[in-house]
Design a protein around this motif. Structure first.
Motif, mmCIF file in Angstrom:
data_model
loop_
_atom_site.group_PDB
_atom_site.id
_atom_site.type_symbol
_atom_site.label_atom_id
_atom_site.label_comp_id
_atom_site.label_asym_id
_atom_site.label_seq_id
_atom_site.Cartn_x
_atom_site.Cartn_y
_atom_site.Cartn_z
ATOM 1 N N GLY A 11 0.827 -1.213 0.000
ATOM 2 C CA GLY A 11 0.000 0.000 0.000
ATOM 3 C C GLY A 11 0.857 1.257 0.000
ATOM 4 O O GLY A 11 0.662 2.166 -0.813
ATOM 5 N N GLU A 30 10.113 2.883 7.207
ATOM 6 C CA GLU A 30 9.716 1.479 7.383
ATOM 7 C C GLU A 30 10.407 0.929 8.631
ATOM 8 O O GLU A 30 11.636 0.919 8.715
ATOM 9 C CB GLU A 30 10.073 0.672 6.133
ATOM 10 N N ALA A 31 9.591 0.442 9.588
ATOM 11 C CA ALA A 31 10.138 -0.044 10.852
ATOM 12 C C ALA A 31 11.028 -1.280 10.654
ATOM 13 O O ALA A 31 12.049 -1.431 11.328
ATOM 14 C CB ALA A 31 8.995 -0.376 11.806
ATOM 15 N N LEU A 38 3.444 -7.352 5.185
ATOM 16 C CA LEU A 38 2.864 -8.683 5.424
ATOM 17 C C LEU A 38 3.107 -9.642 4.262
ATOM 18 O O LEU A 38 2.981 -10.844 4.424
ATOM 19 C CB LEU A 38 1.356 -8.551 5.654
ATOM 20 N N TYR A 55 1.641 -17.521 3.434
ATOM 21 C CA TYR A 55 1.303 -17.957 2.063
ATOM 22 C C TYR A 55 0.598 -16.837 1.292
ATOM 23 O O TYR A 55 -0.322 -16.200 1.784
ATOM 24 C CB TYR A 55 0.400 -19.207 2.141
ATOM 25 N N HIS A 56 1.031 -16.630 0.047
ATOM 26 C CA HIS A 56 0.460 -15.571 -0.786
ATOM 27 C C HIS A 56 0.302 -16.016 -2.233
ATOM 28 O O HIS A 56 1.176 -16.683 -2.774
ATOM 29 C CB HIS A 56 1.385 -14.344 -0.794
ATOM 30 N N HIS A 57 -0.791 -15.635 -2.839
ATOM 31 C CA HIS A 57 -0.941 -15.755 -4.298
ATOM 32 C C HIS A 57 -1.882 -14.661 -4.772
ATOM 33 O O HIS A 57 -2.551 -14.021 -3.969
ATOM 34 C CB HIS A 57 -1.462 -17.144 -4.697
ATOM 35 N N VAL A 217 8.466 5.111 13.075
ATOM 36 C CA VAL A 217 7.952 6.427 13.487
ATOM 37 C C VAL A 217 7.250 6.260 14.833
ATOM 38 O O VAL A 217 6.415 5.360 14.996
ATOM 39 C CB VAL A 217 6.986 6.990 12.418
ATOM 40 N N THR A 411 -3.096 -8.029 -1.259
ATOM 41 C CA THR A 411 -2.166 -7.045 -1.835
ATOM 42 C C THR A 411 -2.861 -6.218 -2.918
ATOM 43 O O THR A 411 -2.549 -5.040 -3.098
ATOM 44 C CB THR A 411 -0.934 -7.742 -2.423
HETATM 45 C C1 LIG Z 1 -1.741 -15.150 6.616
HETATM 46 C C2 LIG Z 1 -1.910 -14.153 5.508
HETATM 47 C C3 LIG Z 1 -2.152 -14.594 4.217
HETATM 48 C C4 LIG Z 1 -2.336 -13.676 3.187
HETATM 49 N N1 LIG Z 1 -2.547 -14.142 1.931
HETATM 50 C C5 LIG Z 1 -2.620 -13.272 0.897
HETATM 51 C C6 LIG Z 1 -2.712 -13.737 -0.444
HETATM 52 O O1 LIG Z 1 -2.727 -14.943 -0.717
HETATM 53 N N2 LIG Z 1 -2.765 -12.811 -1.448
HETATM 54 C C7 LIG Z 1 -2.732 -11.472 -1.195
HETATM 55 O O2 LIG Z 1 -2.737 -10.669 -2.138
HETATM 56 N N3 LIG Z 1 -2.674 -10.995 0.074
HETATM 57 C C8 LIG Z 1 -2.638 -11.861 1.115
HETATM 58 N N4 LIG Z 1 -2.534 -11.396 2.409
HETATM 59 C C9 LIG Z 1 -2.771 -9.970 2.669
HETATM 60 C C10 LIG Z 1 -1.642 -9.076 2.294
HETATM 61 O O3 LIG Z 1 -0.425 -9.513 2.869
HETATM 62 C C11 LIG Z 1 -1.974 -7.667 2.825
HETATM 63 O O4 LIG Z 1 -3.272 -7.289 2.403
HETATM 64 C C12 LIG Z 1 -1.013 -6.603 2.322
HETATM 65 O O5 LIG Z 1 0.322 -7.048 2.358
HETATM 66 C C13 LIG Z 1 -1.199 -5.345 3.170
HETATM 67 O O6 LIG Z 1 -0.325 -4.348 2.717
HETATM 68 P P1 LIG Z 1 -0.269 -2.950 3.465
HETATM 69 O O7 LIG Z 1 0.752 -2.128 2.758
HETATM 70 O O8 LIG Z 1 -1.639 -2.402 3.600
HETATM 71 O O9 LIG Z 1 0.165 -3.260 4.957
HETATM 72 P P2 LIG Z 1 1.507 -3.968 5.547
HETATM 73 O O10 LIG Z 1 2.025 -4.969 4.601
HETATM 74 O O11 LIG Z 1 1.116 -4.407 6.919
HETATM 75 O O12 LIG Z 1 2.522 -2.766 5.617
HETATM 76 C C14 LIG Z 1 2.588 -1.867 6.683
HETATM 77 C C15 LIG Z 1 4.048 -1.593 6.967
HETATM 78 O O13 LIG Z 1 4.142 -0.609 8.005
HETATM 79 C C16 LIG Z 1 5.292 -0.883 8.759
HETATM 80 N N5 LIG Z 1 5.192 -0.191 10.047
HETATM 81 C C17 LIG Z 1 4.411 -0.502 11.111
HETATM 82 N N6 LIG Z 1 4.599 0.393 12.113
HETATM 83 C C18 LIG Z 1 5.499 1.284 11.656
HETATM 84 C C19 LIG Z 1 6.102 2.452 12.240
HETATM 85 N N7 LIG Z 1 5.799 2.861 13.461
HETATM 86 N N8 LIG Z 1 7.007 3.132 11.507
HETATM 87 C C20 LIG Z 1 7.350 2.740 10.249
HETATM 88 N N9 LIG Z 1 6.807 1.646 9.673
HETATM 89 C C21 LIG Z 1 5.892 0.929 10.357
HETATM 90 C C22 LIG Z 1 5.278 -2.401 8.864
HETATM 91 O O14 LIG Z 1 6.562 -2.906 9.205
HETATM 92 C C23 LIG Z 1 4.825 -2.805 7.468
HETATM 93 O O15 LIG Z 1 5.916 -3.050 6.604
HETATM 94 C C24 LIG Z 1 -2.307 -12.286 3.456
HETATM 95 C C25 LIG Z 1 -2.039 -11.843 4.756
HETATM 96 C C26 LIG Z 1 -1.830 -12.749 5.776
HETATM 97 C C27 LIG Z 1 -1.536 -12.254 7.148
#
Ligand SMILES: Cc1cc2nc3c(=O)[nH]c(=O)nc-3n(C[C@H](O)[C@H](O)[C@H](O)COP(=O)(O)OP(=O)(O)OC[C@H]3O[C@@H](n4cnc5c(N)ncnc54)[C@H](O)[C@@H]3O)c2cc1C
Length: 427
Positions: A11, A30-31, A38, A55-57, A217, A411
């Motif tokens: 995101g 990024e922490a 995720l 696991y992701h696809h 942060v 994702t």
């Molecule tokens: C078990 C599981 C299976 C999944 N399977 C799939 C799948 O098959 N296909 C798919 O597309 N998606 C899947 N997902 C979902 C997918 O991983 C998420 O929807 C997506 O990665 C979310 O992205 P994001 O950028 O919103 O959040 P995140 O990936 O959570 O990114 C947020 C970031 O913020 C950082 N952060 C947190 N606090 C701070 C701070 N204070 N300062 C700086 N940085 C900070 C974190 O380290 C992290 O890197 C799955 C998730 C899980 C848990």
């Protein structure tokens, strides 16, 4: 504008891409000491590809994700093999990855149940009118329209597995979105999701985005004279800030948010996840199955069993066979406090159920990954509870998994909300 983005998940990086392309100065904090959030992965020295920690696809319907990849010019790196998803009935596994396959599943008999299952599935695939569905729970809607037997056999195990104690409260729009946005073919990126995230971060850096890894942060405050101040060891000022963390972390980082917005964040419910990854000397599923749907009644000690190397071949992992066993759990669950070895002891009898030959000596290595924030829980009339991307603090924006509703997290939707936030921020 000078903009800070908190989080280098899919995101945050998608938002950075559009904001930088529009000419803004971008710093991503990024922490973790890696990008990908995720969806990040890890790699053994003898593997060519990384393995996702969870696991992701992708699905072929993941338009936003595939659209971003097109914008980046990497379509040729996306692969869509056709792995096998199966469901257990009477001790045997049956294909279960399309409505047609589900209709042939013998667990429903061949009478009225099958017709109800087919009609309900078709209706949910065809309708776009999800709003009325959020006013009723999956449990009530399915019992009424699919019937108790069909629901308890086909859908209830999934809802219990994903939402545990909340399963009876989850709204039907969630189930609609899940059925609507899924396809039989499943996709991945050459080298794994981490390879995509690393290439994306390199591209952002080449465009002039600054990515600070290992920098968490601590707080974000509004100063009347200096704009938004971020504290990540040193105080810096920005015109706008986009936060992409969980609602809980957002509330801690930004205590100046008005009480009703904070309350809204804190009332959002979510499930955590515990996922074990194993590298094995041998293939577990002799039939080559990728995804096993495990009914609770079959008494497995986890919800998801996924043999990754029946999706991406073992040659990409130096011949190792990669297996996932995981579950969505409340943060207090005992699995969160067990070691790899303790949990492996609990899980091994279940692996033997899939392949009676399985033994401890098959296991080369085990990794355990946990997160408190894995799956938002959509309760009744959830659309009213979604926090706005533009927060009441001027210049502060929030885009997380909890706001992609009615879609289930993924994702694809992280990219969608990241790019939507970028548009709103320039509004
Ligand atoms: C078990 C599981 C299976 C999944 N399977 C799939 C799948 O098959 N296909 C798919 O597309 N998606 C899947 N997902 C979902 C997918 O991983 C998420 O929807 C997506 O990665 C979310 O992205 P994001 O950028 O919103 O959040 P995140 O990936 O959570 O990114 C947020 C970031 O913020 C950082 N952060 C947190 N606090 C701070 C701070 N204070 N300062 C700086 N940085 C900070 C974190 O380290 C992290 O890197 C799955 C998730 C899980 C848990």
């Amino acid at each position: 504008m000078k903009i800070a983005i908190i989080g280098a998940g899919f995101g945050g990086m998608a938002a950075a891409f559009d904001l930088r392309n529009a000419g803004h100065e971008i710093v991503i904090f990024e922490a973790a000491d890696f990008v990908g959030g995720l969806a990040s992965g890890f790699k053994e020295p003898h593997w060519d590809w990384s393995v996702e920690k969870f696991y992701h696809h992708w699905f072929q319907s993941d338009k936003e994700m595939l659209g971003l990849i097109r914008d980046l010019g990497w379509e040729d790196k996306v692969l869509f093999p056709r792995p096998f998803t199966v469901l257990l009935h009477d001790g045997k596994w049956y294909p279960f990855d399309s409505l047609l396959k589900a209709l042939l599943f013998p667990g429903l008999g061949f009478g009225l149940n099958k017709i109800r299952f087919g009609l309900v599935g078709l209706y949910l695939r065809l309708t776009n009118n999800w709003k009325p569905l959020e006013r009723v729970t999956v449990d009530a809607w399915m019992r009424k329209w699919a019937g108790a037997e069909v629901y308890e056999k086909m859908w209830e195990p999934l809802v219990i597995g994903k939402f545990g104690p909340y399963y009876k409260d989850v709204n039907m729009a969630w189930m609609w979105a899940r059925l609507k946005a899924r396809t039989t073919r499943l996709g991945t990126f050459e080298g794994g999701f981490q390879n995509f995230a690393d290439l994306f971060a390199d591209r952002l850096r080449a465009m002039g985005v600054e990515i600070r890894l290992g920098v968490a942060v601590k707080f974000i405050k509004r100063d009347p004279a200096k704009g938004l101040l971020t504290d990540a060891g040193k105080i810096e000022s920005f015109d706008k800030v986009l936060v992409t963390t969980s609602p809980n972390l957002m509330s801690k980082m930004c205590p100046d948010l008005p009480e009703d917005y904070l309350k809204g964040l804190l009332e959002l419910k979510s499930m955590g996840a515990v996922v074990m990854v194993l590298s094995l000397k041998r293939k577990l599923s002799e039939q080559g199955y990728y995804w096993f749907n495990l009914p609770k009644s079959a008494d497995f000690p986890f919800l998801a069993l996924v043999e990754h190397t029946n999706f991406v071949p073992p040659e990409k992992f130096g011949g190792d066979h990669i297996l996932y066993a995981g579950d969505y759990l409340d943060a207090g669950h005992e699995y969160f406090s067990l070691s790899e070895t303790q949990l492996l002891e609990r899980f091994m009898p279940a692996f033997k159920k899939i392949n009676p030959q399985f033994g401890r000596d098959w296991v080369k290595k085990v990794w355990l990954f946990t997160t408190n924030y894995a799956q938002p829980v959509p309760l009744l009339n959830h659309s009213k509870n979604i926090p706005a991307i533009e927060t009441p603090v001027k210049g502060l924006y929030f885009a997380s998994m909890s706001q992609v509703y009615p879609w289930d997290r993924g994702t694809n939707f992280a990219v969608e909300i990241g790019r939507r936030a970028a548009r709103i921020m320039q509004g």
